[in-house]
Design a protein around this motif. Structure first.
Motif, PDB file in Angstrom:
ATOM      1  N   GLN B  69       1.047  -1.343  -0.044  1.00  0.00           N
ATOM      2  CA  GLN B  69      -0.063   0.158   0.102  1.00  0.00           C
ATOM      3  C   GLN B  69       0.696   1.205  -0.087  1.00  0.00           C
ATOM      4  OE1 GLN B  69      -3.639   0.321   0.228  1.00  0.00           O
ATOM      5  NE2 GLN B  69      -3.781  -1.784  -0.297  1.00  0.00           N
ATOM      6  N   LYS B  71       0.937   5.690  -0.305  1.00  0.00           N
ATOM      7  CA  LYS B  71       0.286   6.881   0.032  1.00  0.00           C
ATOM      8  C   LYS B  71       0.340   8.005  -1.004  1.00  0.00           C
ATOM      9  CE  LYS B  71      -1.183   6.661   4.614  1.00  0.00           C
ATOM     10  NZ  LYS B  71      -1.021   7.148   6.056  1.00  0.00           N
ATOM     11  N   LYS B  72      -0.208   9.001  -1.303  1.00  0.00           N
ATOM     12  CA  LYS B  72      -0.038   9.894  -2.314  1.00  0.00           C
ATOM     13  C   LYS B  72       1.212  10.499  -1.975  1.00  0.00           C
ATOM     14  CE  LYS B  72      -2.153  13.739  -4.609  1.00  0.00           C
ATOM     15  NZ  LYS B  72      -3.588  14.793  -4.728  1.00  0.00           N
ATOM     16  N   SER B  92      -2.689   7.475  -3.482  1.00  0.00           N
ATOM     17  CA  SER B  92      -2.708   6.217  -2.731  1.00  0.00           C
ATOM     18  C   SER B  92      -3.316   5.189  -3.370  1.00  0.00           C
ATOM     19  CB  SER B  92      -3.490   6.834  -1.330  1.00  0.00           C
ATOM     20  OG  SER B  92      -4.792   6.866  -1.425  1.00  0.00           O
TER      21      SER B  92
END
Lengths: 355, 671
Positions: B69, B71-72, B92
């Motif tokens: 994962q 995130k932006k 993200s």
């Protein structure tokens, strides 16, 4: 999605080669009209003969060379060459001489060297010189300009004269060429050249009727107006950026300079700058012949040298050579020097030190 | 080349005067198509494909794994070298894949890309802005610019932190808002909408580089952008806003430098060599974002234009947005095109994409989707008529037709003589060519051929050097081996020789010579010790006779040997000129004692040579006393004085002995 690929730039200016050639043809229109006004239908007939011959010769050689005929004919370069040659020829020249000239221009000077873009020499001028040397008499027999005509030749007269040597009423070429004084079929340049050998002075010779009616004292009847109308066409070419100023300007300046120097040395023998600019084919040559891109220099500096040297040779050959006019010879001489000029006049590339 | 001075340049610029570059063209701008509307944020695409390398230089290290994962704004790679900038997650989401994907490359190459499936939340990573940048170290600022992934946004993608950390003094910091390519309006819109941010970026760069002057240049076909920027700069006396006449390619770095300062970047140099550093307005904006807001470079303005889109305009495209997503956002009209075509970049220098799935990268400023016949495509190539319109249009004063001629004929040396590699591929020559010759294409081909050739030559040179080193080594080893074999053979032969009496004749001759030599030597020795004024001529004579006899015998033996082995060079030749062998003091005695004749011979030869040299130095003008000797040159000359005589005698003896032995040895070996 399958996308098509192409190489940048993806935009192009509109002007293409055939358009360039057509523009030059359009620019010749005022000159041709003026010339035919003074010298009769012969001008048009010569243009027609030369154009047809040029298309036939070009097409046959392209076919022999396995090149696409229609595509190459459509660039108008053969037509332009034919027209440039045709207006340089005496209007009553026998048709087969014109055809020989065209065959030489297109077949040998242009196509044997590889076609458009590959010729070293100006095809029209080489053909002119070949004809001048092969048929000196016929090539120097110009019909007297309109005001000096002894006989007025109709279209049909001219057509017969060119194709048979006689008018329908039985007049021969020689008779047709008679001027009012019954003596001279000479061009202004010819008149001066011959006169000087007979111990006349330049100013005495200018009093001849050959020089009457021009825009200036020293300009020949009809001839000067023809020169001026080609100048108008030339200015149109400059304006539309078909040609750059370098060659015509340097050529004209060079002629004016060289002629003035000689004229100041001896006014009895050497003609003035105006005399040399307006008589003969200097202005036509400066805008239409010397600017032929294929056989001219390609760098900016080189074009100035090229033009100036043509001007220099014109004055030298006119005053000291055997022929009255010299544009063709001067152009051919400088055609030969083009690779050398180009090599030594390369511009300094951005960021490079000077040579 | 006289460079215009700083003060002259400033006073000219303040008067609104500029220099000019020769050549250039005036293609239709068509900027109105896309600059009428505000920049739009398009919807989030289903996939984002972020190429690992989007700049000139090397790849960074990938920091994420598939399935992770992100995130932006989270860095996806790490800058490991000076010429590397990291990339960041544009939104993200989940890393779907890391692997090859087709990218924005003229040849449609695949490159390593990180594919992200957005989660739709668009949650930022925690950002660390530096609003008070004047208070921190400059090097820290530079590394922040680098870590934000800022690379030149004008087109080249040169890592900005390298330019921003220059150690050379900068006279002019030029901000390039020219945007000379037709159709593109990304910088135009950016200047209109984000003038304040651009100036913030300019301030940061000014702080880093401390230039003597800052010049912002905008082409005069963008009056709105000029007005906005002028207003933004109103209170700023340190910034010179310059309007430049529209002419393509005025926005080229070298051309703009020439226009603004009259200076030329030297051939193999950089703008900094003439005191200039240039940044694109987009880069300034990105720098401001990076420092003041801590935002990495994850989106940029892309102009999507052309008559084959319904809504041409500018879009804030996230880096990694597939082109087809932007096409659908702008409303692609396939019916307007005869064949689908998308140009990335402008119509003059852009390249056609071969796949609409390629992602937008940091240098993507435009997507041009022309309708059929919108751009005058020239594919109808005709013969060059040498009109030199190309030379008149060339902004770097090349002779394009000569380059074309030589490139087409593959005369690459000639093409390089005409400075092929100075071509900036702006396309002005091909644009004006009436014969519709794709000149730039020929130059690219020639350049790449030359590069390949150069690489191959380098490779070949290396291979050749390697081969030659190997050959030399093999040769050396062979010689060593031969020498070793020779030595072994000699040793063997010598051993055999000592045991058997196969060549009794030679042995006898050798023995005789040895005996005589010894006698002579003894005589010489006694002479030297006992009587200094003895009858030297007599001794000399004796010695000479002995030497001659020995020589003759040895010669004869040698001749015999030579007849037998004409093709074999005497091995002793090698061993006898043994300068390396230290001379033994009592050569005759030692030699006698020594069983290995070769060594002895060598020693003796060396000594004799030395002695002969000495003698020759002393008595060059003395005639030889011995008439019996046939080849007089070999006999050392006899002198008058006792000392000389002694010396001469000794030398002669030694020489004779040595020679005899040597010859014999040779003879034996040759058998």
């Amino acid at each position: 999605m399958k996308l098509t690929l192409s190489s940048s730039p993806h935009m192009r200016a509109d002007r293409d080669t055939s358009q360039v050639m057509r523009m030059v043809l359009y620019a010749m229109v005022p000159g041709v009209i003026c010339q035919s006004y003074f010298f009769g239908w012969g001008v048009f007939i010569q243009i027609a003969i030369a154009t047809i011959a040029a298309l036939v010769v070009e097409a046959s050689i392209l076919a022999i060379r396995n090149k696409p005929v229609a595509r190459n004919l459509s660039d108008y370069s053969a037509v332009l060459t034919a027209c440039l040659l045709a207006v340089s020829l005496p209007p009553a020249l026998p048709w087969w001489m014109t055809v020989i000239g065209v065959i030489f221009a297109i077949g040998i000077v242009k196509q044997l060297y590889g076609g458009l873009g590959y010729n070293l020499f100006n095809p029209a001028m080489v053909a002119y010189v070949v004809l001048l040397i092969s048929f000196p008499a016929a090539m120097t027999q110009w019909i007297p300009p309109a005001p000096l005509h002894a006989v007025t030749l109709t279209f049909s007269d001219m057509l017969h004269l060119i194709f048979t040597g006689y008018t329908p009423s039985g007049l021969s070429l020689e008779q047709g060429l008679q001027a009012v004084d019954g003596v001279s079929s000479a061009t202004p340049l010819d008149h001066l050249k011959t006169g000087l050998t007979q111990a006349s002075t330049y100013n005495e010779l200018l009093t001849s009727q050959v020089y009457e009616g021009g825009p200036f004292v020293s300009s020949g009847t009809g001839w000067a107006w023809v020169s001026v109308s080609y100048l108008i066409g030339g200015l149109f070419l400059l304006k539309t950026r078909i040609i750059s100023w370098h060659i015509p300007v340097s050529l004209i300046v060079s002629i004016a300079f060289c002629a003035t120097v000689l004229h100041l040395i001896n006014q009895d023998i050497y003609g003035s700058a105006l005399f040399h600019l307006l008589n003969g084919s200097v202005l036509f040559g400066a805008f239409f012949i010397a600017t032929d891109p294929v056989s001219a220099s390609t760098t900016a500096k080189g074009r100035i040298i090229f033009g100036a040297m043509i001007g220099f040779w014109i004055i030298i050959i006119r005053n000291f050579g055997g022929y009255p006019d010299a544009v063709a010879f001067a152009v051919i001489i400088m055609n030969m020097a083009v690779p050398l000029i180009d090599y030594y006049t390369q511009p300094r590339t951005y960021g490079h030190k000077g040579k | 080349m006289q460079l215009p001075q700083f003060e002259d340049i400033i006073s000219r610029l303040d008067k609104g005067q500029t220099w000019s570059f020769s050549g250039g063209v005036h293609p239709a701008g068509n900027k109105h198509l896309s600059n009428q509307t505000c920049t739009v944020h398009p919807s989030l695409p289903e996939q984002l494909i972020v190429p690992v390398r989007q700049h000139i230089g090397t790849d960074g290290q990938i920091l994420v794994k598939e399935g992770e994962q992100v995130k932006k704004g989270q860095p996806l790679t790490q800058s490991s070298q000076a010429f590397s900038v990291p990339i960041h997650a544009p939104t993200s989401g989940t890393i779907k894949a890391i692997g090859d994907h087709v990218t924005a490359h003229p040849s449609g190459l695949s490159e390593t890309c990180i594919q992200i499936t957005p989660d739709g939340h668009d949650t930022w990573v925690s950002l660390t802005p530096t609003p008070h940048y004047l208070e921190i170290e400059k090097s820290e600022l530079v590394s922040q610019i680098c870590n934000a992934g800022v690379a030149g946004m004008g087109g080249a993608g040169f890592p900005s932190h390298i330019k921003a950390s220059g150690s050379k003094s900068v006279e002019f910091l030029i901000i390039n808002g020219i945007e000379c390519e037709p159709y593109i309006t990304a910088d135009d819109r950016l200047m209109r909408e984000q003038a304040a941010s651009i100036l913030e970026g300019v301030d940061i760069l000014t702080h880093l580089l401390s230039p003597r002057a800052v010049v912002i240049a905008i082409e005069d076909n963008k009056p709105d952008a000029i007005a906005v920027m002028k207003q933004a700069c109103e209170s700023r006396t340190d910034i010179h806003l310059v309007t430049v006449p529209t002419k393509y390619p005025a926005g080229g770095e070298k051309q703009l430098i020439q226009i603004l300062t009259g200076r030329e970047v030297p051939r193999d140099g950089l703008p900094i060599d003439v005191g200039i550093t240039m940044f694109n307005v987009g880069t300034c904006f990105a720098v401001a974002d990076a420092i003041l807001r801590g935002k990495p470079l994850i989106e940029r303005i892309v102009t999507v234009t052309g008559s084959a889109v319904e809504r041409p305009g500018n879009y804030w495209a996230r880096i990694g947005t597939p082109v087809n997503h932007l096409l659908s956002v702008a409303g692609y009209l396939p019916k307007q095109q005869k064949q689908p075509e998308v140009i990335m970049g402008g119509p003059m220098m852009g390249f056609t994409l071969n796949d609409a799935a390629v992602p937008v990268v940091k240098t993507t400023n435009c997507l041009l989707i022309p309708a059929h016949n919108e751009l005058t495509h020239g594919s109808d190539e005709r013969a060059c008529i040498r009109c030199s319109a190309c030379a008149d249009a060339c902004p770097v004063h090349l002779l394009p037709q000569q380059l074309f001629w030589h490139s087409k004929a593959k005369e690459y040396d000639k093409a390089q003589e005409y400075n092929l590699f100075d071509c900036i591929e702006c396309g002005a020559c091909a644009y004006v060519c009436p014969s519709e010759i794709p000149l730039v294409h020929y130059y690219r081909k020639a350049k790449s051929d030359i590069r390949v050739e150069r690489d191959e030559r380098n490779k070949a040179d290396k291979a050749k050097a390697r081969f030659e080193a190997r050959k030399a080594r093999l040769e050396r080893e062979k010689l060593e081996r031969e020498a070793k074999h020779q030595k072994a053979k000699e040793a063997r032969l010598a051993a055999v020789d000592n045991k058997t009496t196969s060549s009794s004749k030679d042995k006898v001759a050798a023995a005789l010579a040895r005996a005589k030599a010894k006698k002579a030597q003894q005589a010489g020795n006694s002479d030297a010790t006992a009587n200094e004024t003895s009858s030297a001529p007599q001794d000399n004579k004796k010695a000479a006779v002995a030497a001659a006899v020995a020589r003759a015998k040895a010669k004869k033996a040698a001749q015999q040997a030579a007849q037998q082995h004409t093709d074999t060079p005497p091995a002793s030749n090698k061993s006898t000129d043994g300068q390396n062998v230290p001379p033994v003091s009592d050569s005759a005695e030692d030699a006698q004692a020594e069983k290995k004749q070769r060594v002895a011979a060598a020693v003796a030869r060396a000594k004799a040579k030395k002695a002969a040299q000495q003698a020759a130095q002393q008595h060059t003008d003395t005639p030889p006393a011995s008439n019996e000797s046939t080849d007089g040159q070999n006999v050392p000359p006899v002198s008058d004085s006792a000392e000389d005589a002694q010396a001469a005698k000794k030398q002669r003896i030694a020489a004779a002995v040595a020679k005899a032995k040597a010859k014999k040895a040779a003879q034996e070996k040759n058998k």
